[in-house]
Design an enzyme around this catalytic site. Structure first.
Site, PDB file in Angstrom:
ATOM      1  N   HIS A 125      31.036  42.772  57.028  1.00  0.00           N
ATOM      2  CA  HIS A 125      30.232  42.222  55.921  1.00  0.00           C
ATOM      3  C   HIS A 125      31.024  41.162  55.160  1.00  0.00           C
ATOM      4  O   HIS A 125      30.428  40.352  54.419  1.00  0.00           O
ATOM      5  CB  HIS A 125      29.761  43.355  54.985  1.00  0.00           C
ATOM      6  CG  HIS A 125      30.800  43.894  54.081  1.00  0.00           C
ATOM      7  ND1 HIS A 125      31.498  45.055  54.330  1.00  0.00           N
ATOM      8  CD2 HIS A 125      31.300  43.407  52.909  1.00  0.00           C
ATOM      9  CE1 HIS A 125      32.350  45.279  53.366  1.00  0.00           C
ATOM     10  NE2 HIS A 125      32.264  44.284  52.481  1.00  0.00           N
ATOM     11  N   ASP A 179      30.915  48.442  60.571  1.00  0.00           N
ATOM     12  CA  ASP A 179      31.244  47.326  59.683  1.00  0.00           C
ATOM     13  C   ASP A 179      32.639  46.818  60.013  1.00  0.00           C
ATOM     14  O   ASP A 179      33.582  47.031  59.252  1.00  0.00           O
ATOM     15  CB  ASP A 179      31.143  47.812  58.235  1.00  0.00           C
ATOM     16  CG  ASP A 179      31.318  46.654  57.270  1.00  0.00           C
ATOM     17  OD1 ASP A 179      31.513  46.919  56.076  1.00  0.00           O
ATOM     18  OD2 ASP A 179      31.323  45.491  57.773  1.00  0.00           O
ATOM     19  N   SER A 199      37.257  44.894  50.200  1.00  0.00           N
ATOM     20  CA  SER A 199      36.622  45.047  51.526  1.00  0.00           C
ATOM     21  C   SER A 199      37.452  44.418  52.612  1.00  0.00           C
ATOM     22  O   SER A 199      38.088  43.362  52.408  1.00  0.00           O
ATOM     23  CB  SER A 199      35.236  44.389  51.508  1.00  0.00           C
ATOM     24  OG  SER A 199      34.369  45.168  50.740  1.00  0.00           O
TER      25      SER A 199
END
Lengths: 251, 429
Positions: free
Chosen positions: A42, A104, A198
């Site tokens: 992402h 992810d 992230s």
């Protein structure tokens, strides 16, 4: 990183900073081998229409849209040993699902290898699955308490949470925790990754070889540091084949 | 009175049969059947006047050149013969039967009734004499016969003997053995064999007969039937025949023809010879230092080749070119085609660089020749050698840096993962 502590410079030499060409960091990553950085899918997917969960190739970041910086400690200030590297290729996990954050993971191939030194070194891939209760360290330059961004790399030390426990914790929110994910954190909350972390590493040390290996990649969570809201990470071990098949990296 | 009979069978009777025959009469029957048949004569009835040695009345059976039988009387006695059940066979395809009665008969005699028929001659069984029998196979058929030959033989124009096609044999090796066809079994008849030994100019062929030498000969005339002859240029040896081997022949020539001829008779076991070709000799050879020569011969002669190779770890150096082996040849004039090259120690040259690694020499003066040693290592602590190989390479005899495990391939330096220099305090439990 919520409720973290400053990382000691050089203790996480595999940490990569993904930053826009204007220098603005937007995600973390981990160096694998000498040519690849593993991050979250992402991080590489910026949908023009946030509401539209489908994956359009036009929403993907291209190699010339961002760069990788190794040897970083300070978030904004430049480091004496930092190395700026351009990107040759971006590969998303084929089963990445933007709406559920399944798989992810994204691999970024570097155009050239960084020079390895005490501040730039790859991390190992796992040789076996991780077990509940194992203490892991998560690090990143993401938001802290009250949305403040840190000056330097921060890290937390948290335990891996039982899969069912985590699944049950998110069931009321209708959020699915799938087998390619792994959770960590305290039940009472507190220590957690947050926005900006992230793609960064969740890692632990192998007691036999004394080597650090990657357990997970910061992926998603509900808010940051809340009670019963464990941090959810992309689990590396079940995806190791894909990672090795694409990157060719071996420990 | 003569009667010509040409049928394949028939009957003949004394005049007036079955009545008594007249006196003073003579009748001859000439019976002719086709070639390949003979005539079988037998009497159904025979009653003639008897007389001593059949001097009065008689039936005489004969061919062109012999009397087959003379009959008279009623019963066989020691001085006269009656045919009885006896069959008279002619040797060939002609038979003449003559009935003769003299001028007086003491009593009435009914004469004779005889039959004849053509009978096939089985030439295959009957023709024993060499001149006439088949060489290999005889096939009889009604009225004739033919000959055929074993596989590999050809029926000669005499339709009787079997010859072989043995012309145009070519020998180009420097040594060899040549024999008559079917040797040591009797050689075929009616054959013309030719053998050519054709070598490069510069060779000289010598011949030597071995083992059996048995060619049909004649006590007075020199080899009128079968013979062997040897030619080289204008020179001719032979003809030879008989049972005594000729002396060894040195033709001094590189091209030799051998002619062998057999006629249509005789059973002789033939001949066998071996030949050898030698050329001018070349000077003796000395192997180079750290090298050898193969084949190692005391004498080398025209066309002989010598292969020079070097000991392990050395290569042939010829005109500044490096090679594994070098071949020289003894020329027609007795000189060698090339000088003996030298053997140079193998040099593996500067070792290739290693990505994320370095190379160190084991010898102070950085030797790179055969058996020298180097060691590859990776840029520690950030790189380590894949598979933990020793990184030690030796210059092999093939001129390549070789590792026990990786052979000629370079090691791989892999980045060390997960071992930061700055270690953090232990993770809490």
């Amino acid at each position: 990183i919520f409720n973290g502590r400053p990382a000691q410079k050089g203790t996480t030499p595999w940490i990569a900073m993904l930053s826009h060409l204007n220098g603005q960091p937007f995600c973390g990553g981990s160096l694998l081998g000498t040519n690849w950085v593993l991050t979250a899918a992402h991080c590489l997917h910026h949908p023009l229409d946030p509401e539209d969960p489908t994956l359009h190739s036009s929403d993907l970041l291209g190699p010339s849209d961002f760069k990788i910086v190794m040897g970083k400690h300070w978030r904004r200030r430049s480091d004496e040993d930092e190395q700026h590297l351009s990107v040759r290729r971006v590969v998303l996990h084929p089963s990445y699902n933007p709406s559920t954050f399944e798989n992810d993971l994204g691999l970024v191939e570097l155009s050239e290898s960084p020079r390895l030194n005490e501040f730039v070194m790859p991390i190992c891939l796992p040789e076996h699955p991780s077990t509940e209760g194992t203490m892991v360290i998560v690090s990143g330059w993401g938001k802290q308490f009250l949305q403040r961004l840190p000056e330097n790399l921060m890290e937390i030390e948290i335990p891996i949470v039982n899969y069912d426990t985590c699944q049950e914790a998110y069931a009321p929110l209708k959020k699915k925790v799938t087998k390619d994910m792994i959770c960590a954190g305290e039940k009472e909350g507190g220590k957690d990754a947050c926005a900006g972390d992230s793609g960064g590493p969740m890692m632990t040390k192998d007691q036999e070889t004394n080597q650090w290996y990657l357990v997970g990649v910061v992926s998603w969570g509900e808010d940051c540091g809340k009670k019963d809201r464990y941090g959810v990470y992309s689990y590396i071990y079940p995806n190791k084949d894909w990672i090795q098949r694409v990157s060719g990296v071996r420990n | 009175h003569t009667v010509e009979l040409n049928e394949m069978f028939g009957q003949i009777q004394s005049p007036g049969y079955p009545d008594s025959y007249p006196s003073d009469s003579e009748v001859t029957w000439n019976i002719t059947v086709p070639e390949g048949f003979r005539i079988k004569l037998y009497f159904m009835h025979f009653n003639l006047e008897s007389s001593y040695l059949c001097e009065y009345d008689y039936v005489k059976v004969e061919t062109e050149d012999q009397v087959l039988a003379t009959f008279c009387g009623r019963e066989t006695t020691d001085t006269e013969q009656t045919p009885g059940q006896e069959v008279v066979l002619s040797p060939g395809s002609f038979m003449s039967v003559t009935f003769r009665s003299d001028f007086s008969n003491e009593e009435r005699f009914t004469g004779f009734d005889a039959h004849y028929m053509a009978v096939d001659v089985d030439e295959c069984k009957e023709r024993e004499d060499e001149e006439l029998s088949c060489d290999h196979y005889c096939h009889n058929y009604i009225g004739g016969y033919y000959c055929s030959c074993r596989f590999g033989y050809i029926l000669h124009t005499d339709n009787r003997t079997c010859r072989v096609e043995c012309s145009g044999n070519l020998f180009t090796q420097r040594t060899g053995t040549i024999t008559s066809p079917d040797y040591p079994n009797p050689y075929p008849k009616s054959s013309e064999c030719s053998y050519t030994i054709d070598l490069e100019e510069g060779f000289m062929v010598s011949l030597q007969f071995e083992d059996i030498f048995d060619i049909e000969d004649h006590p007075e005339v020199t080899c009128p039937y079968d013979y062997i002859k040897i030619k080289a240029g204008p020179k001719v040896w032979g003809p030879f025949c008989g049972e005594t081997s000729p002396e060894p022949i040195s033709t001094q020539s590189h091209s030799v023809q051998i002619l062998f001829r057999s006629d249509n008779s005789g059973e002789n076991r033939g001949w066998r010879l071996s030949y050898r070709a030698a050329g001018n000799e070349c000077p003796k050879l000395q192997p180079p230092l750290f090298g050898k020569i193969e084949p190692s011969q005391a004498v080398y002669s025209f066309k002989d080749q010598a292969l020079i190779s070097c000991d392990t770890g050395y290569k042939v150096l010829k005109d500044s070119e490096i090679m594994d082996t070098f071949q020289i040849e003894c020329l027609k004039d007795g000189t060698w085609s090339n000088k003996i090259p030298t053997c140079k120690i193998v040099d593996c040259g500067v070792p290739a660089g290693l990505k994320h690694g370095l190379v160190t020499f084991s010898t102070r003066n950085n030797l790179t020749t055969y058996k020298s040693e180097i060691r590859y290592s990776c840029q520690q602590p950030y790189y380590k050698m894949l598979h933990n190989v020793t990184g030690i390479y030796t210059c092999s005899a093939h001129g390549a840096w070789t590792n026990e495990v990786l052979k000629r391939s370079l090691p791989t330096c892999l980045p060390v993962c997960g071992l930061p220099k700055f270690s953090r305090k232990q993770i809490s439990r």
